[in-house]
Every structure is written in C-alpha cells, then in structure tokens.
Design a protein around this motif. Structure first.
Motif, PDB file in Angstrom:
ATOM      1  N   PRO A 178       0.849  -1.199   0.000  1.00 11.87           N
ATOM      2  CA  PRO A 178       0.000   0.000   0.000  1.00 11.87           C
ATOM      3  C   PRO A 178       0.884   1.249   0.000  1.00 11.87           C
ATOM      4  O   PRO A 178       1.902   1.296   0.680  1.00 11.87           O
ATOM      5  CB  PRO A 178      -0.801  -0.125   1.299  1.00 11.87           C
ATOM      6  N   SER A 183      -2.754   3.825  -5.214  1.00 14.13           N
ATOM      7  CA  SER A 183      -2.848   3.477  -3.803  1.00 14.13           C
ATOM      8  C   SER A 183      -2.058   2.236  -3.434  1.00 14.13           C
ATOM      9  O   SER A 183      -1.827   1.982  -2.258  1.00 14.13           O
ATOM     10  CB  SER A 183      -4.313   3.264  -3.415  1.00 14.13           C
ATOM     11  N   ALA A 184      -1.660   1.443  -4.426  1.00 13.87           N
ATOM     12  CA  ALA A 184      -0.944   0.204  -4.140  1.00 13.87           C
ATOM     13  C   ALA A 184      -0.001  -0.129  -5.290  1.00 13.87           C
ATOM     14  O   ALA A 184      -0.230   0.249  -6.439  1.00 13.87           O
ATOM     15  CB  ALA A 184      -1.916  -0.940  -3.920  1.00 13.87           C
TER      16      ALA A 184
END
Length: 164
Positions: free
Chosen positions: A98, A130-131
C-alpha cells in the motif's frame, strides 16, 4: 536565455555524443553537431516534464547512499539464492505494497529504485496510485508484512519527505 538554450548540459552531452559517434570529427561535423545540440533541446522542450520539487536535499543524499548500499547487499543475496537454487529453490512471491505516495516524480523515483535493487521487480501500479504490486525474488510466506514495512521505511518514507 532559457527560451533559446533550455538545457545547456543536455546540449553539451548531445554535442559530445555526436562527436564520439562520428568516425572523423572534422569542422563540418563539429558545426553540424553544435546545431543539433542547440536545436534539439529547443524543439523537445515541450515534451520535458516540469522539474520535481525537492524539499529535503539531505534526505535525498541519504536515500541515494542507502539505495547504493542496498544494491550491493541485494546483489549478494540474489547471487547466494541463485547458487543455492539446486538445493533450495528461491521462494518468489508477488507482494502488494500500500502506498501513500501520490506525486508523479516520487513514484518515478520509487520505480527506478525498485528496478535498480536486485531481487525486486515493479509489476503494476494501481490506477488510483494506492498500491504497488512487486515481485520479490526470495520471500517466505511469513515475511510479507516485514518486507512491506522494510520497503515503506527505507524507500517510501524518505520519498514522501523529499517530494510531498
């Protein structure tokens, strides 16, 4: 001045490369190389991204040294893993990390760091940033959380300080 000569270092590098690639650097080649070296940065200036904001140069210097050390240590670790692969196969895994980084320059720096350090491969970035999906050369099933914490502490946190 910046409008007519936007990238003096790039121009110097282009001229040097032009002269190195020509078998006989005569006066004509020097003039032609100088024209190319002056015109190309002007024509390509709209394609160059804006410079990123570097807020903490000392953190940047420390990060560069850290990445250099990690490259050496990871290369040795991957080498050991390859040599012992006949007895114990490496446990390659995909790991989703993350991210808190959102700045394009910071993400580009993280991509370069991930690519340079042996044993890790940048596979995919989520559309919302986001990741990050990484492939790790040798990672046990129980080591995923430790790897994520290590990755974020060593690379993402300094990049957050530098760029955001």
């Amino acid at each position: 001045m910046k409008r007519w000569w936007p990238a003096p270092l790039l121009s110097a590098a282009l001229l040097a490369l032009w002269l190195l690639l020509n078998p006989s650097p005569g006066v004509g080649q020097v003039v032609l190389g100088a024209v190319v070296a002056l015109v190309m940065p002007v024509l390509l200036a709209p394609l160059r991204p804006a410079a990123g904001p570097v807020r903490r140069p000392a953190v940047l210097a420390a990060l560069i040294l850290r990445v250099g050390g990690d490259v050496v240590l990871s290369a040795l670790s991957v080498g050991r893993g390859v040599l012992r692969a006949g007895r114990q196969a490496p446990r390659g895994r995909f790991v989703t990390v993350p991210l808190h980084l959102r700045d394009a320059h910071a993400l580009a720096a993280l991509a370069i760091i991930t690519t340079v350090v042996p044993g890790t491969v940048w596979c995919e970035l989520a559309p919302d940033r986001s990741a990050l999906l990484l492939h790790v050369f040798d990672l046990g099933a129980d080591d995923e959380a430790a790897f994520i914490g290590h990755f974020k502490a060593r690379y993402e946190r300094p990049l957050l300080e530098i760029f955001e």
